[in-house]
Design a protein around this motif. Sequence first.
Motif, PDB file in Angstrom:
ATOM      1  N   SER A 182       0.814  -1.219   0.000  1.00  0.00           N
ATOM      2  CA  SER A 182       0.000   0.000   0.000  1.00  0.00           C
ATOM      3  C   SER A 182       0.844   1.264   0.000  1.00  0.00           C
ATOM      4  CB  SER A 182      -0.931   0.018   1.217  1.00  0.00           C
ATOM      5  OG  SER A 182      -1.663   1.227   1.294  1.00  0.00           O
ATOM      6  N   GLU A 183       2.054   1.206   0.576  1.00  0.00           N
ATOM      7  CA  GLU A 183       2.910   2.394   0.658  1.00  0.00           C
ATOM      8  C   GLU A 183       4.371   1.968   0.578  1.00  0.00           C
ATOM      9  OE1 GLU A 183       3.497   5.326   0.068  1.00  0.00           O
ATOM     10  OE2 GLU A 183       2.691   6.565   1.711  1.00  0.00           O
ATOM     11  N   THR A 184       5.204   2.835   0.056  1.00  0.00           N
ATOM     12  CA  THR A 184       6.643   2.587  -0.032  1.00  0.00           C
ATOM     13  C   THR A 184       7.384   3.823   0.445  1.00  0.00           C
ATOM     14  OG1 THR A 184       6.366   1.105  -1.930  1.00  0.00           O
ATOM     15  CG2 THR A 184       8.570   1.995  -1.541  1.00  0.00           C
ATOM     16  N   VAL A 185       8.375   3.630   1.310  1.00  0.00           N
ATOM     17  CA  VAL A 185       9.245   4.728   1.728  1.00  0.00           C
ATOM     18  C   VAL A 185      10.644   4.450   1.184  1.00  0.00           C
ATOM     19  CG1 VAL A 185       7.898   5.155   3.809  1.00  0.00           C
ATOM     20  CG2 VAL A 185       9.892   3.671   3.937  1.00  0.00           C
ATOM     21  N   THR A 186      11.366   5.509   0.889  1.00  0.00           N
ATOM     22  CA  THR A 186      12.728   5.387   0.377  1.00  0.00           C
ATOM     23  C   THR A 186      13.684   5.931   1.418  1.00  0.00           C
ATOM     24  OG1 THR A 186      11.935   5.657  -1.889  1.00  0.00           O
ATOM     25  CG2 THR A 186      14.281   5.961  -1.500  1.00  0.00           C
ATOM     26  N   ALA A 187      14.434   5.032   2.039  1.00  0.00           N
ATOM     27  CA  ALA A 187      15.331   5.404   3.129  1.00  0.00           C
ATOM     28  C   ALA A 187      16.737   5.676   2.593  1.00  0.00           C
ATOM     29  CB  ALA A 187      15.377   4.296   4.175  1.00  0.00           C
ATOM     30  N   THR A 188      17.386   6.672   3.175  1.00  0.00           N
ATOM     31  CA  THR A 188      18.756   6.992   2.820  1.00  0.00           C
ATOM     32  C   THR A 188      19.667   6.750   4.008  1.00  0.00           C
ATOM     33  OG1 THR A 188      18.401   9.312   3.432  1.00  0.00           O
ATOM     34  CG2 THR A 188      18.062   8.717   1.128  1.00  0.00           C
ATOM     35  N   ASP A 189      20.952   6.593   3.725  1.00  0.00           N
ATOM     36  CA  ASP A 189      21.926   6.343   4.780  1.00  0.00           C
ATOM     37  C   ASP A 189      22.276   7.658   5.436  1.00  0.00           C
ATOM     38  OD1 ASP A 189      23.880   5.527   6.462  1.00  0.00           O
ATOM     39  OD2 ASP A 189      25.190   4.658   4.931  1.00  0.00           O
ATOM     40  N   GLY A 190      21.709   7.899   6.602  1.00  0.00           N
ATOM     41  CA  GLY A 190      21.949   9.158   7.291  1.00  0.00           C
ATOM     42  C   GLY A 190      23.124   9.118   8.245  1.00  0.00           C
ATOM     43  N   GLY A 191      23.920   8.060   8.166  1.00  0.00           N
ATOM     44  CA  GLY A 191      25.070   7.957   9.044  1.00  0.00           C
ATOM     45  C   GLY A 191      24.723   7.476  10.446  1.00  0.00           C
ATOM     46  N   GLN A 192      23.460   7.073  10.659  1.00  0.00           N
ATOM     47  CA  GLN A 192      23.045   6.571  11.964  1.00  0.00           C
ATOM     48  C   GLN A 192      23.515   5.132  12.144  1.00  0.00           C
ATOM     49  OE1 GLN A 192      21.551   8.493  14.181  1.00  0.00           O
ATOM     50  NE2 GLN A 192      21.337  10.243  12.799  1.00  0.00           N
TER      51      GLN A 192
END
Length: 441
Positions: A182-192
């Motif tokens: 139903s939904e998709t998020v695009t995660a980036t490498d934030g250095g966490q």
Amino acid sequence: MGSGTRRRHRWAALLGATALAVTGGGALACPASAEPQQVDFATHCVPPPIAGIPPIDGTTTAKIAVDNATPKVGDTVTVTYTVVKPAASNPVDIALPADIMTPTGKVILGGAQTGDFTVAGPKKNDPVPGKGAFPSFSMTGTFTVTTPGAITLSPGDYNIHTSYLLELDTPCTVTNPPAPVSETVTATDGGQTNNRAISLGTASGKPGDSVTVTGTNFTPGAAVTLAGRAGTAETADKGTATANAQGAISGTLVVSDKATTGVVAYEGSAWSDAKGAGPAAYVVIDDTPLPEGSQKVNSSVKAGTLSMTQAGDTVELAAVDYGKGGFSRGSLQTVTVKDFRGGPAGWSLTGKVTDFAGPGGVKIDAAKLGWTPVCATKTGSPSTCQPGSPGSVGSAGATLASTPNGAQTGGEFTVDARLSLNVPAFTPPGAYSGVLTLTLT
């Protein structure tokens, strides 16, 4: 926004020989981005045994929304799972009054990050006639992003608990899991580096019930505190667990505090974002009987939406001289943000700008547009507005203002900013235009 809806304002900037203006691209209303995809999936629902009817095989219509579609690794994403049309209905001939249904469920993660997490909704519903269809309901929960990439979210199993005359459950499972995305998020490498995550064995229980808490990616051998949460504050519910050699934990938490709405786990003597996981949604079902001769009086407060408006659609920036250049200054038209959702989520207003295009293909780089944000909170608002940091807006974007998550959020806010475009010396005379986009999530 409330269900992950984003709203944008576009501003066109014109640099002339005598003035630099930012003009609106049309009406003041904010165009909404695409809604989360509504999906249908086969569902197997089991009515309470007392109903004396067989299981129901039907179709559930649902959708999932997020408060942040572009999180960084380590961010916590708030998710709303809405069952638009349940497969089950009231299994008995007795009409059900308002506010006796407590829904809980699961959301399934796929793609770059797999797993599931619990979601829970308030005890709130319209009256349901005997054998009538159950109304739509929403459940919320959170998950922590541990891996960059596209992460899909699909609706999972859900349960409808009714507290009227008897405490009854109607569990509904996905017939052919997983349900459609139903939904998709695009995660980036934030250095966490905090990849800790937890899940609960059940999403609800009576006061004094125990819930199993499992987790991963904790420090091997570390003592881990399990705690109840009500918004950002801890409740009286506490437990402990010890991470094994692989960093996994498994423990039980007795939940007695009726204020508990979620469960967290963390290393150390107090919660920290760097060494904590959660909250995972949990609902305490208060089944305390009423005293003899008493009547329970119910009312409700309807949740609203998150929205923004602008005071005008043109901003005049002062002209600069050819050969000298320098800062062309002005003020953003005031933006009013109204958060009437009544949930635990805060909001963020961000902006990004394109290059300023001029005559003969000459451009002024987007990074040369800077702002100094300011914001004010209307008296009585539960949240407090926080202005973004002064600096360049640029094509990557920057935060104009925000409010934090909390046990209770909402209110009215006014947001402004001083704008300054650093025009290089000997920039050819003429009109230069760019687009500043504000996004409220």
